[in-house]
Design an enzyme around this catalytic site. Structure first.
Site, PDB file in Angstrom:
ATOM      1  N   HIS A 298      33.897  -9.380  79.380  1.00  0.00           N
ATOM      2  CA  HIS A 298      33.474 -10.316  78.334  1.00  0.00           C
ATOM      3  C   HIS A 298      34.048  -9.873  76.988  1.00  0.00           C
ATOM      4  O   HIS A 298      33.913  -8.719  76.613  1.00  0.00           O
ATOM      5  CB  HIS A 298      31.946 -10.367  78.238  1.00  0.00           C
ATOM      6  CG  HIS A 298      31.305 -11.133  79.363  1.00  0.00           C
ATOM      7  ND1 HIS A 298      30.325 -12.079  79.157  1.00  0.00           N
ATOM      8  CD2 HIS A 298      31.528 -11.114  80.694  1.00  0.00           C
ATOM      9  CE1 HIS A 298      29.970 -12.593  80.324  1.00  0.00           C
ATOM     10  NE2 HIS A 298      30.672 -12.013  81.272  1.00  0.00           N
TER      11      HIS A 298
ATOM     12  N   TYR B 210      22.160 -14.513  73.295  1.00  0.00           N
ATOM     13  CA  TYR B 210      20.932 -13.907  72.793  1.00  0.00           C
ATOM     14  C   TYR B 210      20.307 -14.939  71.852  1.00  0.00           C
ATOM     15  O   TYR B 210      20.921 -15.295  70.843  1.00  0.00           O
ATOM     16  CB  TYR B 210      21.221 -12.630  71.998  1.00  0.00           C
ATOM     17  CG  TYR B 210      21.720 -11.462  72.837  1.00  0.00           C
ATOM     18  CD1 TYR B 210      23.066 -11.357  73.188  1.00  0.00           C
ATOM     19  CD2 TYR B 210      20.845 -10.459  73.247  1.00  0.00           C
ATOM     20  CE1 TYR B 210      23.526 -10.275  73.937  1.00  0.00           C
ATOM     21  CE2 TYR B 210      21.303  -9.370  73.993  1.00  0.00           C
ATOM     22  CZ  TYR B 210      22.639  -9.291  74.338  1.00  0.00           C
ATOM     23  OH  TYR B 210      23.093  -8.225  75.074  1.00  0.00           O
TER      24      TYR B 210
ATOM     25  N   PRO C 232      15.496  -2.850  75.790  1.00  0.00           N
ATOM     26  CA  PRO C 232      16.678  -3.330  76.517  1.00  0.00           C
ATOM     27  C   PRO C 232      17.684  -4.140  75.695  1.00  0.00           C
ATOM     28  O   PRO C 232      18.834  -4.274  76.129  1.00  0.00           O
ATOM     29  CB  PRO C 232      16.081  -4.191  77.630  1.00  0.00           C
ATOM     30  CG  PRO C 232      14.725  -4.573  77.147  1.00  0.00           C
ATOM     31  CD  PRO C 232      14.249  -3.440  76.307  1.00  0.00           C
TER      32      PRO C 232
ATOM     33  N   LYS D 186      21.760  -0.654  76.129  1.00  0.00           N
ATOM     34  CA  LYS D 186      22.362   0.661  75.877  1.00  0.00           C
ATOM     35  C   LYS D 186      21.922   1.752  76.861  1.00  0.00           C
ATOM     36  O   LYS D 186      22.526   2.829  76.902  1.00  0.00           O
ATOM     37  CB  LYS D 186      22.021   1.135  74.447  1.00  0.00           C
ATOM     38  CG  LYS D 186      22.741   0.371  73.373  1.00  0.00           C
ATOM     39  CD  LYS D 186      24.231   0.654  73.416  1.00  0.00           C
ATOM     40  CE  LYS D 186      25.014  -0.312  72.551  1.00  0.00           C
ATOM     41  NZ  LYS D 186      26.345  -0.593  73.057  1.00  0.00           N
TER      42      LYS D 186
ATOM     43  N   TYR E  36      27.819  -2.822  69.672  1.00  0.00           N
ATOM     44  CA  TYR E  36      27.637  -3.450  70.983  1.00  0.00           C
ATOM     45  C   TYR E  36      28.638  -2.905  72.007  1.00  0.00           C
ATOM     46  O   TYR E  36      28.274  -2.589  73.136  1.00  0.00           O
ATOM     47  CB  TYR E  36      27.775  -4.969  70.842  1.00  0.00           C
ATOM     48  CG  TYR E  36      27.243  -5.736  72.023  1.00  0.00           C
ATOM     49  CD1 TYR E  36      25.910  -6.099  72.100  1.00  0.00           C
ATOM     50  CD2 TYR E  36      28.081  -6.105  73.077  1.00  0.00           C
ATOM     51  CE1 TYR E  36      25.408  -6.796  73.192  1.00  0.00           C
ATOM     52  CE2 TYR E  36      27.600  -6.794  74.170  1.00  0.00           C
ATOM     53  CZ  TYR E  36      26.260  -7.154  74.226  1.00  0.00           C
ATOM     54  OH  TYR E  36      25.773  -7.838  75.307  1.00  0.00           O
TER      55      TYR E  36
HETATM   56  C1  DHB Z   1      21.585  -7.635  80.381  1.00  0.00           C
HETATM   57  C2  DHB Z   1      20.550  -6.854  79.911  1.00  0.00           C
HETATM   58  C3  DHB Z   1      20.459  -6.590  78.577  1.00  0.00           C
HETATM   59  O1  DHB Z   1      19.461  -5.819  78.099  1.00  0.00           O
HETATM   60  C4  DHB Z   1      21.378  -7.102  77.682  1.00  0.00           C
HETATM   61  O2  DHB Z   1      21.262  -6.824  76.367  1.00  0.00           O
HETATM   62  C5  DHB Z   1      22.411  -7.862  78.151  1.00  0.00           C
HETATM   63  C6  DHB Z   1      22.507  -8.147  79.510  1.00  0.00           C
HETATM   64  C7  DHB Z   1      21.678  -7.922  81.838  1.00  0.00           C
HETATM   65  O3  DHB Z   1      20.847  -7.439  82.595  1.00  0.00           O
HETATM   66  O4  DHB Z   1      22.578  -8.663  82.241  1.00  0.00           O
END
Ligand code: DHB
Length: 390
Positions: free
Chosen positions: A72, A200, A292, A296, A384
């Protein structure tokens, strides 16, 4: 039994460390309390930074990740009915790969087994001994027998609830913690991706995240009460909630599908400093937890392993202890950067109960800034992809 490195925990940190050490001629034994089936099916996040991909490739376990993972080059931030793209590659020259953590685990377990690595599943009653001496040991029970593993070093990769961190005397350790009053409801569903890139979304009903696993399996999350139960959520209720939070943006409509996995995770930030004591070193979740948002967790575990592998190699090959001595200090620089980033992204995107209208407008102002200023977008992007200054 004797080995050079005794590793507690067969998560990404323990398995990758064991394999990288093996490639450098250093022996290890990995002890895991769960079964192979359990570790290979535990659903976690799925975003790999460039540095994580590079280390997995160097370890010789990158083939399936490259073939089946999706590269991506950007992601979207949705808020106030708008969707704005963060151009990761344009801003940083780097990208990320979406590939589930349990697939990384499967690749690492297969590689350890193919290399004849010592991997014990289902161990119990694990305890650490003599970590302040040059010959520490790990006692445990395996297949009904009491066992002892003598080693040069013990590496605790046994997660936040494991025995390793607790073996560092509390008086020598400082714990830093923040608990968030919300959790994430995660689903896996059948169907095509709803979007080419991750979304997001900040919405007044709460945060939502649209991610993917493959052309036919999608991963989505929405902010929930961490004490809620998946049993309270029928498929219809889940889709109604996700549509309400995500569809309003630019006419975007999610594609529904059959939901085959549901889970709720709480959210916490945690750092243990120090991450070492005598001959014990902590790596991954045993030493730190991030919420989450931004995915990271595994990337930090892999970064710890990179530092630790270099330090252990310097010890065995060059008889140097300086890199081991500075392990915690070195690792914590990156950890605190990621702690701040995860906290920041979480705070900007989630509905905060009791936030005043002023505070809510600040979240929107920050999202406007991050998505319109090249400088601010670069701050987001470099964190990121994981190439920020440390
Ligand atoms: C996923 C989980 C995340 O915490 C995130 O920021 C982006 C993707 C995932 O599980 O695909």
């Amino acid at each position: 039994m004797r080995t050079q490195i005794g590793i507690i925990g067969a998560g990404p940190a323990g398995l990758l460390l064991s394999h990288l050490l093996h490639l450098r001629g250093i022996d290890s034994v990995v002890l895991e309390s769960r079964t192979r089936e359990q570790i290979e099916s535990t659903i976690r996040a799925g975003v790999l930074e460039q540095g994580t991909m590079d280390l997995l490739t160097e370890a010789g376990v990158g083939a399936r990740m490259k073939a089946e993972g999706a590269l991506h080059h950007g992601f979207e931030l949705a808020f106030e009915g708008k969707r704005r793209r963060i151009d990761l590659t344009g801003l940083t020259g780097h990208s990320i790969t979406v590939y589930a953590q349990h697939e990384v685990i499967k690749d690492l377990v297969a590689a350890r087994i193919a290399a004849g690595g010592a991997l014990r599943f289902g161990v119990s009653e694990t305890s650490l001994h003599d970590i302040e001496t040059d010959s520490p040991s790990i006692r445990y029970r395996h297949e009904g027998e009491a066992c002892e593993l003598q080693c040069d070093f013990v590496i605790g990769c046994d997660g936040s609830q494991g025995v390793s961190r607790a073996s560092i005397p509390q008086a020598l350790r400082k714990d830093f913690e923040r608990v968030y009053p919300f959790g994430w409801f995660g689903i896996l569903c059948e169907g095509p991706p709803s979007s080419e890139e991750l979304i997001y979304a900040r919405h007044e009903r709460g945060f939502a995240l649209i991610s993917t696993r493959s052309r036919n399996v999608q991963r989505m999350y929405f902010q929930c009460d961490p004490k809620d139960s998946v049993d309270h959520w029928s498929d219809d209720r889940i889709w109604a909630e996700l549509h309400a939070r995500v569809d309003s943006h630019d006419g975007q409509k999610l594609v529904d599908g059959k939901i085959f996995q549901k889970n709720i995770v709480g959210m916490r930030s945690f750092v243990s400093a120090t991450m070492q004591h005598g001959r014990l070193f902590l790596a991954g979740d045993a030493a730190h937890i991030v919420p989450p948002t931004g995915a990271k967790g595994m990337n930090l575990a892999v970064a710890d392993v990179r530092v630790l592998t270099r330090a252990l190699k310097a010890f065995y090959v060059e008889n140097r202890t300086d890199l081991l001595d500075s392990y915690s200090e070195t690792a914590l620089k990156r950890i605190w950067r990621a702690e701040h980033f995860s906290y920041w992204m979480t705070s900007m995107m989630h509905r905060i109960e009791g936030a005043s209208p002023f505070e809510q407008q600040l979240q929107v102002a920050e999202l406007e800034y991050v998505t319109t200023s090249r400088a601010a977008a670069t701050v987001m992007a470099e964190n990121y992809v994981g190439v920020a200054a440390v």
